[in-house]
Design an enzyme around this catalytic site. Sequence first.
Site, PDB file in Angstrom:
ATOM      1  CB  CYS A 113      53.393  -0.076   4.542  1.00 13.13           C
ATOM      2  SG  CYS A 113      51.503  -0.815   4.391  1.00 13.13           S
ATOM      3  CG  HIS A 254      53.137   4.250   4.238  1.00 11.62           C
ATOM      4  ND1 HIS A 254      53.049   3.787   2.823  1.00 11.62           N
ATOM      5  CD2 HIS A 254      52.343   3.580   5.057  1.00 11.62           C
ATOM      6  CE1 HIS A 254      52.193   2.992   2.840  1.00 11.62           C
ATOM      7  NE2 HIS A 254      51.575   2.718   4.183  1.00 11.62           N
ATOM      8  CG  ASN A 284      48.372   2.263   2.240  1.00  6.30           C
ATOM      9  OD1 ASN A 284      49.471   1.737   1.803  1.00  6.30           O
ATOM     10  ND2 ASN A 284      48.165   2.096   3.844  1.00  6.30           N
TER      11      ASN A 284
END
Length: 327
Positions: A113, A254, A284
């Site tokens: 990520c 994030h 996500n």
Amino acid sequence: MSNFSYIRGLGYHVPERVYTNADLEKFVDTTDEWIVSRTGIKQRHVVENETCLDLTFEATQKALKDSGMEADELTHILVATFTADTVIPSAACLLMEKLGLSNRIPMDISAACSGFVYALEVARALICLHPDSKILVCGCEILTSRVNWEDRSTCVLFGDGAGAVILTAENCQNSGKVIDVLLSSEGEGETLNVRGGGSAYPYKLGDTVGENHFIQMQGRSIYRKAVRSMSAISLEILAKHGFTTEDVDVLIPHQANMRIIEAVGKKLEIPSEKVFSNVERFGNTSAASIPIALAEAKEVGVIKNGDLVLLATFGGGLTWGSTLIQF
């Protein structure tokens, strides 16, 4: 030599098909209330016939249009992903070919990520060495290819998408100056991983796909480490450049889940109205999370000229980082 790089253009692309929480209720043991209360996610975009290449190509076209540049001006192509179409060639090589280019420098960056922020730092370093560079930096994931739809704790979290920026040493009108990037890591493989298919976990012809082929995550541990790490490195980068959290106009963490996003904002004492989130609509998207959010925030006017934007990310590895951008 200047250490600054400038974002000349931004773009993002997500698949047309959407899975709402109600859609997931039909084949996952979950409910809309359970998902929203724990993650804030209401829907996610899911590929149907698209590939990682398709998503990066569309995001790139939008970034090129935003920058006023042509594809043949690009010198480097960096793609942050762990869900590329193929092991070989790289996602960056395939994108270079689809853009009609050759004799460029394509490479993939793997930091889960955190991949986009890691790739951004690589691009900054390349520009310092080669000031005439014009670098495409993409984050793209087809996460639904790596989720176990029988694991209700993880499959509801993820979506597919791509974001792209073009970075140069040239400061043009409406460019975003990348003031700095800070990166860190722990080097830990248990909390968040996808093992299946790696050389330590190979498949033989005829083997069935096992659970280790898919994302495996210890959610509570990730929450604690993500909040602590993103907050600490954000404070570090601000202090390094003489800023405080009061100077931040827009925080883009994030987009893991709403609990983490809210916790990071609270720990940094940045008001919620300054924290940008689109996780409720995209879920996500791993390495694509930050560039999608950055491009959308600029597109809808959340980011305005003169704004100081703080990025914070966290991913498997464990990896994390922060970026300061002055628009």
